[in-house]
Design an enzyme around this catalytic site. Structure first.
Site, PDB file in Angstrom:
ATOM      1  N   GLY A  45       0.829  -1.196   0.000  1.00 56.77           N
ATOM      2  CA  GLY A  45       0.000   0.000   0.000  1.00 56.77           C
ATOM      3  C   GLY A  45       0.862   1.244   0.000  1.00 56.77           C
ATOM      4  O   GLY A  45       2.004   1.224   0.476  1.00 56.77           O
ATOM      5  N   GLN A  50       2.814   9.833   1.521  1.00 53.19           N
ATOM      6  CA  GLN A  50       4.103   9.149   1.556  1.00 53.19           C
ATOM      7  C   GLN A  50       4.991   9.515   0.367  1.00 53.19           C
ATOM      8  O   GLN A  50       6.173   9.191   0.366  1.00 53.19           O
ATOM      9  CB  GLN A  50       3.904   7.632   1.601  1.00 53.19           C
ATOM     10  CG  GLN A  50       3.301   7.147   2.908  1.00 53.19           C
ATOM     11  CD  GLN A  50       3.126   5.650   2.894  1.00 53.19           C
ATOM     12  OE1 GLN A  50       2.136   5.137   2.382  1.00 53.19           O
ATOM     13  NE2 GLN A  50       4.106   4.950   3.446  1.00 53.19           N
ATOM     14  N   CYS A  98       5.992  -0.259   7.402  1.00 56.66           N
ATOM     15  CA  CYS A  98       5.581   0.901   6.623  1.00 56.66           C
ATOM     16  C   CYS A  98       6.770   1.402   5.817  1.00 56.66           C
ATOM     17  O   CYS A  98       7.883   1.492   6.342  1.00 56.66           O
ATOM     18  CB  CYS A  98       5.080   1.993   7.573  1.00 56.66           C
ATOM     19  SG  CYS A  98       4.527   3.496   6.751  1.00 56.66           S
ATOM     20  N   LEU A  99       6.523   1.734   4.570  1.00 54.40           N
ATOM     21  CA  LEU A  99       7.598   2.239   3.724  1.00 54.40           C
ATOM     22  C   LEU A  99       8.167   3.553   4.258  1.00 54.40           C
ATOM     23  O   LEU A  99       9.318   3.880   3.994  1.00 54.40           O
ATOM     24  CB  LEU A  99       7.100   2.415   2.285  1.00 54.40           C
ATOM     25  CG  LEU A  99       6.659   1.128   1.582  1.00 54.40           C
ATOM     26  CD1 LEU A  99       6.070   1.442   0.210  1.00 54.40           C
ATOM     27  CD2 LEU A  99       7.797   0.133   1.473  1.00 54.40           C
ATOM     28  N   HIS A 140      -4.446   0.949   7.691  1.00 53.38           N
ATOM     29  CA  HIS A 140      -3.061   1.437   7.759  1.00 53.38           C
ATOM     30  C   HIS A 140      -2.860   2.589   6.771  1.00 53.38           C
ATOM     31  O   HIS A 140      -2.349   3.655   7.135  1.00 53.38           O
ATOM     32  CB  HIS A 140      -2.097   0.284   7.453  1.00 53.38           C
ATOM     33  CG  HIS A 140      -0.665   0.694   7.397  1.00 53.38           C
ATOM     34  ND1 HIS A 140       0.254   0.299   8.343  1.00 53.38           N
ATOM     35  CD2 HIS A 140       0.023   1.463   6.511  1.00 53.38           C
ATOM     36  CE1 HIS A 140       1.436   0.816   8.038  1.00 53.38           C
ATOM     37  NE2 HIS A 140       1.326   1.519   6.927  1.00 53.38           N
ATOM     38  N   GLU A 141      -3.265   2.371   5.531  1.00 54.61           N
ATOM     39  CA  GLU A 141      -3.048   3.397   4.499  1.00 54.61           C
ATOM     40  C   GLU A 141      -3.926   4.622   4.721  1.00 54.61           C
ATOM     41  O   GLU A 141      -3.472   5.754   4.556  1.00 54.61           O
ATOM     42  CB  GLU A 141      -3.281   2.812   3.102  1.00 54.61           C
ATOM     43  CG  GLU A 141      -2.304   1.720   2.711  1.00 54.61           C
ATOM     44  CD  GLU A 141      -0.841   2.094   2.852  1.00 54.61           C
ATOM     45  OE1 GLU A 141      -0.482   3.284   2.681  1.00 54.61           O
ATOM     46  OE2 GLU A 141      -0.036   1.194   3.148  1.00 54.61           O
ATOM     47  N   HIS A 144      -2.682   7.205   7.099  1.00 55.19           N
ATOM     48  CA  HIS A 144      -1.747   8.193   6.535  1.00 55.19           C
ATOM     49  C   HIS A 144      -2.488   9.446   6.065  1.00 55.19           C
ATOM     50  O   HIS A 144      -1.951  10.550   6.139  1.00 55.19           O
ATOM     51  CB  HIS A 144      -0.973   7.612   5.345  1.00 55.19           C
ATOM     52  CG  HIS A 144       0.144   6.692   5.723  1.00 55.19           C
ATOM     53  ND1 HIS A 144       1.243   7.105   6.449  1.00 55.19           N
ATOM     54  CD2 HIS A 144       0.343   5.384   5.459  1.00 55.19           C
ATOM     55  CE1 HIS A 144       2.067   6.085   6.617  1.00 55.19           C
ATOM     56  NE2 HIS A 144       1.547   5.022   6.025  1.00 55.19           N
TER      57      HIS A 144
END
Length: 184
Positions: A45, A50, A98-99, A140-141, A144
């Site tokens: 994701g 991000q 997480c990226l 999660h996404e 953000h």
């Protein structure tokens, strides 16, 4: 085009993202770039903050998991202006990464069932109930988009235990296999 992923400490990651309109410039190209960036970084994701954009756009691919979960075969979806309406079901703990937090993986409790409203790439509105792993990835996404990160769900003790890694990111010294935009 592969874009740099913004790392913990970048202010855009803590901003509440704005809804967009169909007139948003180069949206299809942006979504394609987000998919390419996410896949290149081995993510499932990616939220627009991000990559430095405070807008409500998320891409999710579950296709890499399709060997173990055939139902995820060819699952690649963009979500525009998503909002979680309700979180329910059983609270389940699962490790998340997480990226934007390279090298950090922690167990996070989330409801395993959500109701979500969003628009697809053609700005067709959807209102769906989602369960299981996809519900987790969406939460999660979509966090953000509200200026939250999965570490915000950790206990004070767990946060203390990862403080060193977070400080490394704040110093601009995080390491990963993908292109990043770090704090200078």
């Amino acid at each position: 085009m592969i874009l740099p992923i913004y790392v913990y400490g970048q202010p855009v990651l803590r901003k509440v993202a704005e809804d967009i309109t169909p007139e948003y410039p180069n949206l299809k190209e942006l979504i394609a770039n987000m998919f390419e960036t996410m896949v290149h970084a081995d993510g499932v994701g990616l939220a627009a903050p991000q990559i430095g954009l405070p807008i409500r756009v998320v891409t999710i691919t579950l296709d890499p998991l399709s060997e173990d979960y055939p139902e995820f075969k060819d699952f690649n979806k963009a979500y525009i202006n998503p909002h979680i309406i309700e979180v329910g079901g059983e609270e389940v703990s699962m490790e998340e990464g997480c990226l934007s937090l390279p090298g950090i993986h922690e167990s996070v409790k989330r409801g395993n069932k959500i109701r979500v409203k969003y628009m697809d790439e053609n700005f067709v509105e959807h209102d769906e109930v989602v369960e299981g792993y996809l519900a987790r990835v969406m939460q999660h996404e979509f966090d953000h988009l509200d200026g939250k990160m999965f570490i915000d769900h950790l206990s004070p003790l767990r946060k203390q235990m990862i403080r060193g890694k977070l400080n490394t990111m704040l110093k601009g010294k995080a390491r990963s296999s993908y292109k990043m935009k770090q704090v200078k």
